[in-house]
Design a protein around this motif. Sequence first.
Motif, PDB file in Angstrom:
ATOM      1  N   LEU A   1      21.247  11.933 -17.796  1.00 55.83           N
ATOM      2  CA  LEU A   1      20.808  12.763 -18.694  1.00 55.83           C
ATOM      3  C   LEU A   1      21.047  12.020 -20.406  1.00 55.83           C
ATOM      4  N   ILE A   2      22.288  11.711 -20.586  1.00 51.44           N
ATOM      5  CA  ILE A   2      22.217  11.293 -21.888  1.00 51.44           C
ATOM      6  C   ILE A   2      21.489   9.883 -22.156  1.00 51.44           C
ATOM      7  N   LEU A   3      21.872   8.854 -21.226  1.00 51.63           N
ATOM      8  CA  LEU A   3      21.453   7.429 -21.548  1.00 51.63           C
ATOM      9  C   LEU A   3      20.001   7.322 -21.570  1.00 51.63           C
ATOM     10  N   PRO A   4      19.041   8.002 -20.884  1.00 48.87           N
ATOM     11  CA  PRO A   4      17.366   7.890 -20.937  1.00 48.87           C
ATOM     12  C   PRO A   4      17.118   8.417 -22.097  1.00 48.87           C
ATOM     13  N   ASN A   5      17.669   9.229 -22.789  1.00 46.55           N
ATOM     14  CA  ASN A   5      17.214  10.066 -24.209  1.00 46.55           C
ATOM     15  C   ASN A   5      17.819   9.264 -25.236  1.00 46.55           C
ATOM     16  N   ILE A   6      18.850   8.349 -25.291  1.00 47.14           N
ATOM     17  CA  ILE A   6      19.201   7.545 -26.365  1.00 47.14           C
ATOM     18  C   ILE A   6      19.128   5.929 -26.075  1.00 47.14           C
ATOM     19  N   LYS A   7      18.231   5.737 -25.110  1.00 49.50           N
ATOM     20  CA  LYS A   7      18.207   4.245 -24.601  1.00 49.50           C
ATOM     21  C   LYS A   7      17.793   3.499 -25.871  1.00 49.50           C
ATOM     22  N   SER A   8      16.808   3.809 -26.679  1.00 51.66           N
ATOM     23  CA  SER A   8      16.479   3.117 -27.989  1.00 51.66           C
ATOM     24  C   SER A   8      17.719   2.783 -28.846  1.00 51.66           C
ATOM     25  N   MET A   9      18.453   3.773 -28.826  1.00 52.55           N
ATOM     26  CA  MET A   9      19.731   3.619 -29.852  1.00 52.55           C
ATOM     27  C   MET A   9      20.747   2.399 -29.039  1.00 52.55           C
ATOM     28  N   VAL A  10      20.609   2.678 -27.917  1.00 52.39           N
ATOM     29  CA  VAL A  10      21.711   1.687 -27.284  1.00 52.39           C
ATOM     30  C   VAL A  10      21.013   0.396 -27.106  1.00 52.39           C
ATOM     31  N   VAL A  11      19.851   0.324 -26.832  1.00 45.71           N
ATOM     32  CA  VAL A  11      19.396  -1.132 -26.950  1.00 45.71           C
ATOM     33  C   VAL A  11      19.567  -1.859 -28.247  1.00 45.71           C
ATOM     34  N   SER A  12      19.273  -0.950 -29.334  1.00 41.83           N
ATOM     35  CA  SER A  12      19.511  -1.668 -30.972  1.00 41.83           C
ATOM     36  C   SER A  12      21.010  -1.838 -31.117  1.00 41.83           C
ATOM     37  N   LEU A  13      21.884  -1.126 -30.647  1.00 43.37           N
ATOM     38  CA  LEU A  13      23.264  -1.382 -30.794  1.00 43.37           C
ATOM     39  C   LEU A  13      23.548  -2.814 -29.579  1.00 43.37           C
ATOM     40  N   GLY A  14      23.006  -2.680 -28.728  1.00 40.61           N
ATOM     41  CA  GLY A  14      23.259  -4.094 -27.819  1.00 40.61           C
ATOM     42  C   GLY A  14      22.787  -5.232 -28.329  1.00 40.61           C
ATOM     43  N   ILE A  15      21.495  -5.279 -29.058  1.00 40.96           N
ATOM     44  CA  ILE A  15      20.979  -6.389 -29.839  1.00 40.96           C
ATOM     45  C   ILE A  15      21.899  -6.829 -31.009  1.00 40.96           C
ATOM     46  N   LEU A  16      22.633  -5.991 -31.652  1.00 47.72           N
ATOM     47  CA  LEU A  16      23.380  -6.260 -32.863  1.00 47.72           C
ATOM     48  C   LEU A  16      24.461  -6.987 -32.090  1.00 47.72           C
TER      49      LEU A  16
END
Length: 272
Positions: A183-198
């Motif tokens: 539920l949560i991860l699919p809706n904030i995946k762009s933020m998680v990807v951005s954090l992972g890149i950093l």
Amino acid sequence: MKRPSRAFTLLQHGLLAIMCVIAIFPLYWMIISSFKNESEIFTASFVPMQPTWSNYTYVFKEMPIVRMMFNSFSVAILMSSFQLATGLLAAYALVRWRFRGQLFIFSMLSLTWLIPFQSVMIPNYVLVNQLGMNETTLGIVLPFAVSTFAILSLYQSFKQFPKVLIEAACIDGQSDFGILTRLILPNIKSMVVSLGILQFIHGWNEYLWPMLITKKMEHAPLQIGLKLFVNSDTNMWGSLMAGTTISCLPILLLYLLLQRQIVDSFVRFGIK
């Protein structure tokens, strides 16, 4: 609103061009120096008069640079993966549940962000040494497995997620792990990807801690291997520039492939 004059616009673009040249010039000098021979390396020429590949040949001959590049990728990927995993679980727990001492735990987490790593470096080194993890990738990654920055960033995203959807998922019989992953991860995946890149870039550039843990080139990331190379061949500046150029290529390719996401990452977390 009045439009800026043409002279002011030209001045702005001129200043930006000058700043770009200042930023790019060290990289350009590094690349051209990697093609210069020993007699030309200290000259002020902006183009190699007699370009040579001998510096790159020497680097691949004297340094296990492919192995060190693999070590750097392993450290960066493992470090960012651990930090995202622990950050997601910790942030979800702080947002989802109410328990005694929650405010105290959150305050302590926030305070640890202000503590420099150098102050806890010696205890970490003693612990890693006692565990026998010197000269290992896990020994480099383990002290960075939890990131306060990742926890606090994900905490803010979770706080903004509608609680009504979480309550509806609970009524439907979803477990907490299912709510987090489905539920949560699919809706904030762009933020998680951005954090992972950093976090990946931070892990790639980590220098001080790997320098303490690794002493051999075959076990070291690229940055530490280049330092060991300098210590062993202090006069081989052309080869050092070649090795440094090679070490920059993976991040450059990553930036070219994920340019929009990387810029978005810096903008997103820079504003925060």
